[in-house]
Design a protein around this motif. Structure first.
Motif, PDB file in Angstrom:
ATOM      1  N   ALA A 293      -2.239  -6.483   5.341  1.00 57.09           N
ATOM      2  CA  ALA A 293      -2.762  -6.149   4.583  1.00 57.09           C
ATOM      3  C   ALA A 293      -1.695  -6.009   2.817  1.00 57.09           C
ATOM      4  N   PRO A 294      -1.689  -4.701   2.384  1.00 56.61           N
ATOM      5  CA  PRO A 294      -0.856  -3.867   1.159  1.00 56.61           C
ATOM      6  C   PRO A 294      -0.788  -2.692   2.072  1.00 56.61           C
ATOM      7  N   ASN A 295       0.570  -2.133   1.984  1.00 52.61           N
ATOM      8  CA  ASN A 295       1.012  -1.448   3.044  1.00 52.61           C
ATOM      9  C   ASN A 295       0.103   0.468   2.579  1.00 52.61           C
ATOM     10  N   ALA A 296      -1.008   0.511   1.445  1.00 51.25           N
ATOM     11  CA  ALA A 296      -1.252   1.477   0.943  1.00 51.25           C
ATOM     12  C   ALA A 296      -2.593   1.134   0.412  1.00 51.25           C
ATOM     13  N   THR A 297      -3.207   2.016  -0.762  1.00 47.75           N
ATOM     14  CA  THR A 297      -4.072   1.008  -2.202  1.00 47.75           C
ATOM     15  C   THR A 297      -3.097   0.388  -3.022  1.00 47.75           C
ATOM     16  N   LEU A 298      -3.567  -0.407  -3.685  1.00 44.50           N
ATOM     17  CA  LEU A 298      -3.572  -1.595  -5.008  1.00 44.50           C
ATOM     18  C   LEU A 298      -3.987  -0.266  -6.231  1.00 44.50           C
ATOM     19  N   GLU A 299      -4.456   0.431  -5.809  1.00 41.54           N
ATOM     20  CA  GLU A 299      -4.176   1.210  -7.471  1.00 41.54           C
ATOM     21  C   GLU A 299      -3.046   2.076  -8.034  1.00 41.54           C
ATOM     22  N   HIS A 300      -2.200   2.078  -7.329  1.00 40.70           N
ATOM     23  CA  HIS A 300      -0.398   2.201  -7.790  1.00 40.70           C
ATOM     24  C   HIS A 300       0.036   1.062  -8.883  1.00 40.70           C
ATOM     25  N   LEU A 301      -1.190  -0.343  -8.938  1.00 42.57           N
ATOM     26  CA  LEU A 301      -1.002  -1.308  -9.916  1.00 42.57           C
ATOM     27  C   LEU A 301      -1.621  -1.619 -10.581  1.00 42.57           C
ATOM     28  N   PRO A 302      -1.471  -1.686 -12.368  1.00 38.67           N
ATOM     29  CA  PRO A 302      -2.398  -2.569 -13.102  1.00 38.67           C
ATOM     30  C   PRO A 302      -3.335  -3.749 -12.441  1.00 38.67           C
ATOM     31  N   ARG A 303      -4.509  -4.055 -12.927  1.00 36.67           N
ATOM     32  CA  ARG A 303      -5.372  -4.997 -11.719  1.00 36.67           C
ATOM     33  C   ARG A 303      -4.504  -6.543 -11.609  1.00 36.67           C
ATOM     34  N   ASN A 304      -3.414  -7.049 -12.798  1.00 34.98           N
ATOM     35  CA  ASN A 304      -3.026  -8.405 -12.351  1.00 34.98           C
ATOM     36  C   ASN A 304      -2.507  -8.462 -11.674  1.00 34.98           C
ATOM     37  N   TYR A 305      -1.563  -6.854 -11.166  1.00 36.78           N
ATOM     38  CA  TYR A 305      -0.350  -6.962 -10.475  1.00 36.78           C
ATOM     39  C   TYR A 305      -0.690  -6.943  -8.990  1.00 36.78           C
ATOM     40  N   ALA A 306      -2.706  -6.429  -8.928  1.00 39.16           N
ATOM     41  CA  ALA A 306      -2.778  -6.617  -7.682  1.00 39.16           C
ATOM     42  C   ALA A 306      -3.317  -7.320  -7.318  1.00 39.16           C
ATOM     43  N   GLN A 307      -3.727  -8.668  -8.319  1.00 44.23           N
ATOM     44  CA  GLN A 307      -4.523 -10.235  -8.557  1.00 44.23           C
ATOM     45  C   GLN A 307      -3.520 -10.869  -7.307  1.00 44.23           C
TER      46      GLN A 307
END
Lengths: 322, 325
Positions: A293-307
């Motif tokens: 998994a990622p180490n924390a929430t992906l909300e630190h990034l915009p959605r295109n980076y999270a994807q």
């Protein structure tokens, strides 16, 4: 090895999520419309996660004001004060103040998402220890210290857990156990806390830690807890690999090894190095039961980076599973 | 200019009509600024702010001015989102962002108007990065940008410059880096420097505040002043009043839009509690300023914001009458 994500997923970046944002910010919100939009956005997020190859999705926590205070939304004995930063980040949570006995009035039931989406999702909750660390004990609260309030939260959660089936997956996020340069009071309460909370419950469980460093003592403590999976932050603590390889455990490991961007860095992860690290655990744990998994929430990034991060998770898991 | 006892000021932003976030001083922003300057004068506020009607976001606007790519939306909490700049190259400031709004606002009044800047740690933390890997490189690169802005403001005549650092509570263990960032940002500046901090777990950062390279610390305190016996921050303040080291602007108005307008008695009590804690002697009392907790940009219309500022001013006038030095 299976893939998962932790924490809220970026809820902006599509037409539907934009509509949710507008409705949430409207002068007058219509609860039914808001609920429908939240359901639709949840469906969209979960579909995106599953299509991209996430084996164990969460529901994106679309309904959550913030990752920490959301389960206490309609709870007796709790009021919300001002806004506090969550650990080292610019993500903000509501200040939790205990003013009385903590009792569930109406718990937001995230498992409505199973009816909403076609896929089963894990239930993710802020852990009772972390909640206690972030709660101010008011003058009228019946609890005198952090241990008493942690047990109150554990009891609050028992009510939620007792209705879960053995196929369900429930994860407790506990960054306060290792949060960097923060106090970690009374860690010795954790075994009893989790034993009491999980007694006679059936669901599969995980505890996930992040944003700090580990000692031998914290590793031993974490792996003594009565949960199935222990989530570890490999991005903050690259030395934890050595500690983990010294223990003997039949618990599953959650590898929080892809950078969620929580420290601001959004450069590329080194996929080969990550795969190498994960493969090196082959003699130490059942990689077939492990999570990446990622180490924390992906909300630190915009959605295109999270994807892109999710795509990477799938690639990593596929390489390890070869 | 001689300031009265308990000088008053705003923090920065005022509710603005919904429009695209532009980050520039257009005709609508100018009209709103002029109206707001007049409102502040009518209320009797001492040091004015420009309302930040031109502002898009604290970090994003700088990103645009520096020609950085801007990422898509990310969430802070609830329904609050912003677009982070992506620092993908060396930061070099060429054109000042904040001088034009300052010059315009100051042209409308004889009261001093603050020049408004975002601090280097906040800019560094609220950006995404692919160029500077180390945190100190990020902070110092932005410190040079802020210093450039501060110098331009001073050249334009600004006597009061506010450097907003709401990120002070993030990476709270990096006290020296934070301090050095501010020091570099204000290097060579003789104007009165204020740093505004908010949204923090202030009990973690309070011990550091006395060492900051600024003339005034601006801190939100309204909620703590209502329950001083329970507030750890107030306990720390009593033991070591910050007014021994700096001027302190204390937030006595809760700016959240879902909090009703306070009554004058409540705000008067908050101011008096502030004086008990931070101004127990005449010399310390003179270092206290009064202001709202933060800016008002989260309000949908200016009516309640104005009402809150009026209550603040009525309370200040009441307390001033009781303290004649």
């Amino acid at each position: 090895m299976k893939t998962t994500i932790n924490g809220p997923y970026p809820r902006i970046g599509s037409e539907l999520t934009q509509k949710l944002r507008e409705e949430t910010g409207a002068e007058e919100t219509h609860p039914t419309i808001l609920q429908h939009l939240q359901n639709d956005v949840t469906k969209e997020l979960v579909r995106e996660l599953v299509t991209a190859g996430i084996d164990l999705p969460n529901d994106g926590l679309v309904y959550a004001n913030d990752e920490l205070s959301w389960p206490l939304e309609n709870t007796d004995g709790i009021t919300f004060g001002g806004m506090h930063k969550t650990l080292h980040t610019n993500i903000i949570h509501r200040h939790i103040i205990c003013t009385g006995e903590i009792k569930q009035k109406h718990f937001i039931n995230p498992l409505h998402t199973t009816a909403v989406t076609e896929h089963s999702v894990k239930l993710e909750l802020p852990g009772p220890y972390t909640l206690a660390c972030h709660t101010e004990i008011g003058k009228t609260a019946p609890y005198k210290n952090i241990e008493e309030i942690a047990h109150a939260y554990a009891e609050f959660y028992r009510g939620v857990l007792l209705s879960r089936k053995k196929e369900d997956f429930v994860q407790f996020n506990e960054p306060s156990i290792i949060a960097y340069k923060r106090e970690h009071p009374n860690l010795e309460m954790l075994p009893e806390l989790y034993q009491n909370m999980l007694h006679k419950t059936k669901a599969q469980t995980a505890i996930w830690t992040s944003s700090g460093h580990y000692t031998r003592q914290t590793i031993d403590l974490l792996f003594s807890l009565p949960v199935d999976t222990i989530g570890i932050d490999f991005v903050w603590d690259q030395n934890v690999e050595t500690l983990l390889k010294k223990i003997s455990t039949d618990k599953n490991i959650g590898f929080g090894i892809v950078d969620s961007g929580d420290t601001g860095w959004c450069g590329q992860d080194d996929k080969n190095s990550i795969v190498k690290t994960l493969r090196s655990f082959a003699g130490y744990t059942y990689l077939s039961k492990a999570l990446v998994a990622p180490n924390a929430t992906l909300e630190h990034l915009p959605r295109n980076y999270a994807q892109q991060k999710i795509k990477l998770l799938r690639q990593i898991a596929d390489e390890v599973n070869k | 200019m001689t300031l009265p006892l308990l000088p008053t000021s705003g923090v920065g932003s005022w509710p603005k009509k919904k429009r695209g976030q532009k980050g520039n001083l257009d005709a609508v922003s100018k009209k709103e600024t002029a109206e707001f300057i007049k409102n502040q004068e009518q209320l009797g506020i001492d040091i004015l702010v420009d309302g930040e009607f031109y502002r898009g976001d604290m970090a994003t606007d700088y990103g645009r001015a520096l020609a950085l790519p801007i990422a898509d939306w990310t969430r802070s909490y609830g329904n609050r989102f912003w677009k982070k700049p992506i620092v993908d190259r060396q930061l070099i400031a060429k054109e000042a962002l904040q001088t034009e709004p300052y010059i315009y606002a100051q042209s409308l009044t004889t009261h001093p108007v603050k020049g408004m800047l975002t601090g280097p740690t906040t800019l560094a933390n609220w950006s995404l990065h692919t160029y500077y890997r180390k945190r100190e490189d990020r902070v110092f690169a932005y410190a040079d940008v802020v210093n450039f802005e501060a110098k331009e403001l001073e050249k334009a005549g600004a006597k009061y410059i506010q450097i907003d650092e709401p990120a002070i509570g993030e990476y709270h263990w990096e006290a020296e880096l934070f301090n050095e960032g501010l020091r570099r940002a204000r290097e060579g500046i003789t104007a009165y420097i204020i740093t505004h901090i908010c949204y923090g777990d202030f009990k973690l950062v309070y011990p550091r505040l006395k060492n900051l390279s600024v003339d005034q610390i601006d801190i939100e305190l309204a909620n703590d002043l209502d329950r001083p016996e329970q507030s750890e921050l107030i306990t720390q303040m009593k033991k070591d009043p910050l007014t021994q080291y700096k001027d302190v602007a204390v937030g006595v108005i809760d700016i959240r839009p879902d909090v009703p307008v306070e009554d004058v008695d409540t705000v008067t009590r908050r101011i008096k509690t502030t004086i008990d804690i931070l101004g127990p002697t005449p010399d310390l009392l003179q270092r206290i300023w009064i202001k709202p907790d933060c800016g008002f940009r989260t309000h949908k219309n200016p009516t309640t914001a104005y009402a809150k500022m009026k209550v603040m001013m009525d309370a200040v006038k009441k307390v001033r009458e009781q303290y004649v030095l």
